[in-house]
Write a protein that holds these residues in place. Structure first.
Motif, PDB file in Angstrom:
ATOM      1  N   SER A  73      62.523  47.812  39.485  1.00 11.86           N
ATOM      2  CA  SER A  73      61.178  47.914  40.067  1.00 11.86           C
ATOM      3  C   SER A  73      60.296  48.846  39.242  1.00 11.86           C
ATOM      4  CB  SER A  73      61.262  48.408  41.506  1.00 11.86           C
ATOM      5  OG  SER A  73      61.871  49.705  41.564  1.00 11.86           O
ATOM      6  N   GLU A  74      60.864  49.909  38.693  1.00 11.55           N
ATOM      7  CA  GLU A  74      60.100  50.806  37.824  1.00 11.55           C
ATOM      8  C   GLU A  74      59.663  50.087  36.545  1.00 11.55           C
ATOM      9  OE1 GLU A  74      61.456  55.223  37.774  1.00 11.55           O
ATOM     10  OE2 GLU A  74      63.277  54.049  38.094  1.00 11.55           O
ATOM     11  N   VAL A  75      60.593  49.349  35.953  1.00  8.60           N
ATOM     12  CA  VAL A  75      60.266  48.613  34.736  1.00  8.60           C
ATOM     13  C   VAL A  75      59.229  47.535  35.033  1.00  8.60           C
ATOM     14  CG1 VAL A  75      61.194  47.233  32.853  1.00  8.60           C
ATOM     15  CG2 VAL A  75      62.575  49.067  33.832  1.00  8.60           C
ATOM     16  N   SER A  76      59.374  46.885  36.188  1.00  6.58           N
ATOM     17  CA  SER A  76      58.411  45.861  36.582  1.00  6.58           C
ATOM     18  C   SER A  76      57.023  46.452  36.754  1.00  6.58           C
ATOM     19  CB  SER A  76      58.871  45.200  37.880  1.00  6.58           C
ATOM     20  OG  SER A  76      57.934  44.232  38.312  1.00  6.58           O
ATOM     21  N   ALA A  77      56.949  47.676  37.284  1.00  7.93           N
ATOM     22  CA  ALA A  77      55.653  48.344  37.449  1.00  7.93           C
ATOM     23  C   ALA A  77      55.004  48.599  36.089  1.00  7.93           C
ATOM     24  CB  ALA A  77      55.825  49.653  38.210  1.00  7.93           C
ATOM     25  N   SER A  78      55.812  48.933  35.088  1.00 10.21           N
ATOM     26  CA  SER A  78      55.281  49.133  33.741  1.00 10.21           C
ATOM     27  C   SER A  78      54.691  47.838  33.201  1.00 10.21           C
ATOM     28  CB  SER A  78      56.388  49.626  32.799  1.00 10.21           C
ATOM     29  OG  SER A  78      56.886  50.880  33.202  1.00 10.21           O
TER      30      SER A  78
END
Length: 445
Positions: free
Chosen positions: A288-293
């Motif tokens: 989810s963090e990578v997706s936010a990036s």
């Protein structure tokens, strides 16, 4: 005269964007409609022409631009980009910190947009200034020059990618050829410019509160091996496909596979997948963090894509309105090199419009007829237009203001530092492009 319509359209575009501060996307569409009406395109056909131009342009560039932005953001938010920068500084030492900044900027700037890479690397530059006591421009200017060169010369950046699509040029070959020009010229100007007397007299301080991006500790950053590998992965794929294309003849499944993997969108998609894993679950970051990036990167690129699409609409109006045919007829007997003419048109548009992306997209539509029958390699023509778009960055260029604010310069100082280096890069780049075309012709004999 058709060229009067083009000139009036460019002047109107300049007025709308600089005086009225109208958004570039809206301004380009308005001018495209106006030029289409003046050139006699039926009113009912204009929406179709605009949609066709936008579709052709976006279809060729959206994947490359969007994926490139995502790769850059994932690397930046994980600390991978900072790892590459700091390790190179350690390797080169304080005395050769400028070389370290140039190498870092060129490695990261191959796949990252100027603004993204700038914001990622500039905190490192500020840290180096504090530790070494060097001038801010002594450390930061080489970084900015190297990033400007990568962004303006090479795919997968927006301008060169859009022009390559217009000219039906190979993005891989454009990147391969462009590296031979961009790397030595960018390094030469980056190392020479901070040493010029008028630059050395500037001594700005680090701006307070301007940089809010996170600075990672050594324990938080990914390892150097993974960070560098991901940064170079798309370059290896794209350049490898170009070398294979140049050195191999025939047609078989292996060559088709290499060409597929080495195409800019596929290479960047594979790089993004690698980056998501390498700088996500592998180091404890959630998906989810990578997706936010990735989402943030896509949002930042939205307006660039709209501007490129509107530039495609303007180009299509020029073609369908007969202006391209007129330019081809007028320039047919000219003794001036089509490379020089393409470069000059891009320079004029860059001066007038400020945005390098708008300049190259618009110039590509104007000079497209010059390519047919000229004998010039389309990849060389892409580089001619692209390097012309570097010239004369000034107050109508958003990058100019970013440069000014981050380096805490007055407008006059920014003009002295940035406008001069961008212009010299464009002029020397033209010389490199001419030499490249001569070399390719000599090898073909």
């Amino acid at each position: 005269m058709p060229l009067v319509a083009v000139g009036a359209g460019v002047l109107l575009l300049l007025f709308l964007m600089t005086r009225l501060k109208l958004n570039g996307f809206a301004a380009l569409l308005l001018v495209a409609i106006g030029v289409g009406l003046v050139q006699g395109i039926p009113v009912e056909k204009i929406p179709e022409v605009l949609a066709g131009g936008i579709g052709d342009q976006i279809g060729d560039t959206m994947l490359t631009i969007g994926l490139g932005a995502m790769v850059g953001r994932v690397m930046g938010d994980s600390g991978a980009a900072q790892r590459v920068a700091t390790r190179l500084v350690d390797a080169f030492g304080q005395k050769r910190v400028q070389v370290a900044m140039v190498v870092t900027a060129m490695l990261i700037g191959v796949t990252m947009f100027y603004e993204v890479a700038f914001v990622i690397i500039v905190p490192v530059a500020f840290t180096i200034v504090r530790v070494t006591g060097k001038s801010l421009l002594w450390v930061g200017l080489p970084m900015s020059i190297a990033l400007s060169t990568m962004h303006s010369f090479l795919p997968p950046h927006p301008g060169p990618t859009a022009v390559a699509a217009t000219f039906h040029a190979s993005a891989g070959l454009t990147l391969f050829y462009g590296l031979f020009i961009a790397v030595p010229l960018g390094a030469l100007i980056a190392l020479a410019w901070p040493r010029l007397p008028f630059v050395r007299r500037m001594n700005p301080s680090i701006p307070k509160g301007l940089v809010s991006e996170r600075v990672f500790t050594d324990e938080e950053m990914p390892g150097m091996g993974w960070s560098l590998s991901v940064a170079l992965f798309p370059v290896v794929l794209i350049a490898g496909a170009a070398v294979t294309e140049m050195t191999t003849s025939g047609s078989n499944t292996l060559l088709h596979t290499v060409a597929f993997v080495g195409s800019a969108p596929v290479a960047l998609l594979l790089t993004l997948l690698l980056a998501i894993w390498a700088f996500g679950p592998r180091i404890g970051r959630s998906l989810s963090e990578v997706s936010a990036s990735c989402t943030s990167a896509a949002q930042a690129m939205a307006m660039i894509l709209l501007v490129i699409g509107a530039g495609g609409a303007f180009k299509q109006v020029l073609v369908d309105g007969g202006i391209s045919d007129y330019i081809e007829e007028v320039t047919h007997g000219w003794s001036i090199s089509p490379i020089i003419l393409a470069w000059l048109i891009a320079v004029i548009l860059r001066i007038a419009l400020g945005s390098a992306t708008v300049a190259v997209v618009t110039a590509s539509g104007v000079v497209l007829p010059l390519l047919a029958g000229s004998g010039v390699h389309p990849e060389v023509m892409v580089l001619a237009v692209s390097c012309g778009s570097i010239a004369f960055s000034h107050v109508n260029d958003p990058g100019f203001w970013m440069f000014k604010e981050y380096f805490n310069l007055s407008v006059v100082e920014a003009l002295k530092a940035r406008t001069t280096y961008t212009t010299v890069l464009a002029v020397l780049g033209l010389g490199g492009v001419l030499a490249l075309e001569w070399s390719l012709d000599a090898l073909a004999l």
